[in-house]
Enzyme design. Structure first.
Site, PDB file in Angstrom:
ATOM      1  N   GLY A  88      -7.711  18.440  12.926  1.00 29.23           N
ATOM      2  CA  GLY A  88      -7.026  17.282  13.500  1.00 29.23           C
ATOM      3  C   GLY A  88      -7.914  16.057  13.492  1.00 29.23           C
ATOM      4  NE  ARG A  91     -14.770  11.656  11.086  1.00 31.94           N
ATOM      5  CZ  ARG A  91     -15.512  11.636  10.036  1.00 31.94           C
ATOM      6  NH1 ARG A  91     -16.480  10.779   9.948  1.00 31.94           N
ATOM      7  NH2 ARG A  91     -15.291  12.463   9.052  1.00 31.94           N
ATOM      8  CE  LYS A 110     -13.198   8.789   8.071  1.00 33.79           C
ATOM      9  NZ  LYS A 110     -13.203   8.970   6.614  1.00 33.79           N
ATOM     10  CG  ASP A 122     -19.993  10.716  18.145  1.00 32.84           C
ATOM     11  OD1 ASP A 122     -19.203  10.887  17.194  1.00 32.84           O
ATOM     12  OD2 ASP A 122     -21.077  10.124  18.022  1.00 32.84           O
ATOM     13  N   GLY A 123     -16.440  11.406  18.071  1.00 32.41           N
ATOM     14  CA  GLY A 123     -15.307  10.565  17.704  1.00 32.41           C
ATOM     15  C   GLY A 123     -15.695   9.235  17.080  1.00 32.41           C
ATOM     16  NE  ARG A 173      -8.428   7.282   6.430  1.00 35.03           N
ATOM     17  CZ  ARG A 173      -8.970   8.506   6.430  1.00 35.03           C
ATOM     18  NH1 ARG A 173      -9.861   8.852   5.534  1.00 35.03           N
ATOM     19  NH2 ARG A 173      -8.622   9.371   7.344  1.00 35.03           N
ATOM     20  CG  ASP A 245      -9.894  19.544   6.310  1.00 31.26           C
ATOM     21  OD1 ASP A 245     -10.293  20.471   5.596  1.00 31.26           O
ATOM     22  OD2 ASP A 245     -10.668  18.742   6.878  1.00 31.26           O
TER      23      ASP A 245
HETATM   24  P1  AMP Z   1     -14.111  15.327   7.534  1.00 30.46           P
HETATM   25  O1  AMP Z   1     -15.539  15.627   7.294  1.00 30.46           O
HETATM   26  O2  AMP Z   1     -13.822  13.871   7.633  1.00 30.46           O
HETATM   27  O3  AMP Z   1     -13.187  15.984   6.591  1.00 30.46           O
HETATM   28  O4  AMP Z   1     -13.812  15.913   8.992  1.00 30.46           O
HETATM   29  C1  AMP Z   1     -13.634  17.274   9.272  1.00 30.46           C
HETATM   30  C2  AMP Z   1     -13.169  17.448  10.721  1.00 30.46           C
HETATM   31  O5  AMP Z   1     -14.224  17.116  11.624  1.00 30.46           O
HETATM   32  C3  AMP Z   1     -12.009  16.572  11.092  1.00 30.46           C
HETATM   33  O6  AMP Z   1     -11.184  17.289  11.980  1.00 30.46           O
HETATM   34  C4  AMP Z   1     -12.654  15.412  11.782  1.00 30.46           C
HETATM   35  O7  AMP Z   1     -11.796  14.741  12.665  1.00 30.46           O
HETATM   36  C5  AMP Z   1     -13.792  16.096  12.513  1.00 30.46           C
HETATM   37  N1  AMP Z   1     -14.916  15.175  12.758  1.00 30.46           N
HETATM   38  C6  AMP Z   1     -15.764  14.673  11.841  1.00 30.46           C
HETATM   39  N2  AMP Z   1     -16.658  13.835  12.404  1.00 30.46           N
HETATM   40  C7  AMP Z   1     -16.378  13.797  13.724  1.00 30.46           C
HETATM   41  C8  AMP Z   1     -16.929  13.116  14.849  1.00 30.46           C
HETATM   42  N3  AMP Z   1     -17.967  12.288  14.745  1.00 30.46           N
HETATM   43  N4  AMP Z   1     -16.349  13.335  16.044  1.00 30.46           N
HETATM   44  C9  AMP Z   1     -15.308  14.149  16.173  1.00 30.46           C
HETATM   45  N5  AMP Z   1     -14.743  14.829  15.174  1.00 30.46           N
HETATM   46  C10 AMP Z   1     -15.253  14.657  13.956  1.00 30.46           C
HETATM   47 MG    MG Z   2     -11.361  15.185   6.631  1.00 34.88          MG
END
Ligand code: AMP
Ligand code: MG
Length: 471
Positions: A88, A91, A110, A122-123, A173, A245
């Site tokens: 989900g 962030r 984002k 940390d989002g 984005r 994802d």
């Molecule tokens: P991604 O690497 O963008 O494909 O992210 C993989 C998952 O990790 C997704 O569910 C993101 O929302 C979550 N995620 C990545 N970085 C963060 C962050 N700094 N804080 C919270 N969730 C994160």
């Molecule tokens: Mg992703």
């Protein structure tokens, strides 16, 4: 000046279990780094209003504009082949959808703070990945490759803690949608057939109005991904994290993490520091796409009626990928070679060029450009003879062929060492290299003279061999 935006939020009208409604978390001191004015205008946004204090506050998540219905989307996914039942938007927050010149677009922030899907993070985002996504996604668009877009980058005036304390940033984005293969997996894993049905109808209406039903959707996604991956291959692009994802059902390149354009060509090239086994290497990308689409097909089977027949139809649809991909790949590489017609031996001719490039460690972009100008180096002499003979067989006029090649072989791509250089400078407070790179890379075919140094391959000590997720 008018910040009013006409939102039409179709995703927010889907059932409540598809998302979690929440507003972005405000940041300390938002400051605009860059605004993509042509994109803003195509979305019918008022550019002056976006540059105003309120506009920048919106782009930072400090002001939720009227009509927005901010939410974090639920999804699941396979990460490096391992199943994760809940991912989900951890962030990111979808502000809403707008109807621009080119149709419906998501507007998403984002790096906008924690959500119920954040799990351990940390989002937030730091400046590096925000600037990288800005430059690379806009360069992809300029290359004519389907991609999410970057509307704006804003610094937050806050620090985020990664391997060090780093400046925080938010990217706005823009996407046809943020529905991923992992979104379907989320509902399939919960045996939520009604959810799958609603999602299928949403995606069909939004992206594939000419397709019908789950099988039509599957076929359309197979075709879109075959085109997309062939386009990546044609410019030496490595996504780096092709988890389910991170695969958009709209067929756009999405989630730029440790992505890179290759400098020296090698089919097994990997950049991502977390991809230790080369699962997402350059030449693995078409197979990975098939693997991901097979997961997508599995999700749709419960909607396709009698199980045996459904499995058969879904399998057949997935098996169409290699042929569609090969056709798209050949079409693109033929143009890169200046060929108009097709011959049985074309795939082998392309393969032999790539073999010489790999043996020589030749730069991907520079080699195709050198070919365009018929100034290949000595090791390509034998291959050049075959290529000229092939052109002659189709009666090609070399200068006409070269014109077509100039439109298929870019001069300028966002090279890793330039992206890293721009990020380092920005972290130190100097945004000039980032702005220059962003301006230069949206003119990949015919750069301005002053930008030509950015086209040069890295000098020996300059080459970036690894990229980091750095999320
Ligand atoms: P991604 O690497 O963008 O494909 O992210 C993989 C998952 O990790 C997704 O569910 C993101 O929302 C979550 N995620 C990545 N970085 C963060 C962050 N700094 N804080 C919270 N969730 C994160
Ligand atoms: Mg992703």
């Amino acid at each position: 000046m008018d910040l009013r935006i006409s939102f039409d939020n179709s995703y927010a009208r889907l059932p409540g279990r598809f998302y979690s409604r929440l507003a972005p978390t405000p940041v300390a001191a938002p400051s605009l780094i860059r605004l993509n004015e042509p994109l803003a205008r195509s979305l019918e946004f008022d550019v002056e209003a976006l540059r105003s204090d309120d506009g920048v506050a919106m782009l930072a998540g400090n002001l939720v504009p009227e009509g927005a219905e901010p939410l974090a989307q639920a999804y699941a996914g396979h990460q490096f082949g391992g199943w994760v039942p809940q991912l989900g938007d951890g962030r990111a927050i979808l502000l809403g959808e707008v109807l621009g010149e080119d149709g419906r677009r998501d507007v998403q922030l984002k790096g906008s703070g924690p959500t119920p899907f954040s799990r351990m993070g940390d989002g937030r985002a730091w400046l590096g990945p925000v600037l990288r996504e800005y430059v690379v996604s806009e360069a992809m668009h300029a290359l004519g490759i389907p991609t999410t877009r970057a509307l704006a980058a804003v610094s937050t005036g806050e620090e985020v803690l990664r391997e060090a304390r780093l400046p925080g940033a938010v990217l706005t984005r823009v996407a046809r949608s943020h529905v991923r293969v992992g979104t379907f997996q989320y509902f399939a894993a919960r045996q939520d057939v009604e959810g799958l049905q609603a999602l299928t109808e949403h995606v069909l209406a939004r992206h594939y109005p000419d397709a019908a039903g789950p099988l039509g959707l599957l076929q359309a996604v197979v075709a879109a991904q075959a085109e997309l991956i062939a386009a990546w291959m044609s410019v030496g692009f490595i996504h780096g994290v092709m988890n389910t994802d991170n695969m958009s059902v709209a067929g756009e390149t999405i989630d730029y993490g440790p992505c890179a354009f290759m400098d020296a060509y090698h089919p097994d090239k990997v950049f991502s520091s977390i991809d230790r086994f080369g699962r997402y290497a350059y030449s693995a990308q078409p197979q990975v796409a098939v693997w991901n689409i097979a997961q997508f097909a599995t999700c749709l089977i419960p909607l396709m009626g009698e199980r045996e027949a459904a499995i058969e139809a879904a399998t057949e649809a997935v098996h169409a990928f290699p042929e569609l991909y090969q056709a798209a790949y050949l079409r693109r590489f033929r143009v890169k070679l200046g060929l108009r017609g097709s011959e049985e031996g074309d795939a082998a001719l392309i393969g032999r060029l790539l073999d010489v490039m790999a043996a020589e460690g030749a730069d991907f972009t520079a080699t195709f450009r050198a070919l365009t100008e018929d100034r290949l180096d000595a090791p390509f002499r034998v291959w050049r003879g075959e290529w000229l003979a092939r052109l002659e067989r189709e009666g090609a006029d070399i200068s006409a062929a070269q014109d077509a090649m100039r439109r298929a072989n870019p001069v300028l791509i966002p090279r890793n060492h330039r992206v890293e250089e721009a990020i380092s400078a920005a972290v130190a407070g100097d945004y000039a290299p980032f702005h220059t790179l962003a301006e230069a890379t949206v003119r990949p075919w015919k750069p301005e003279a002053r930008h030509l140094p950015l086209a040069d391959p890295p000098a020996p000590g300059q080459e970036v061999r690894q990229t980091f997720c750095g999320t």
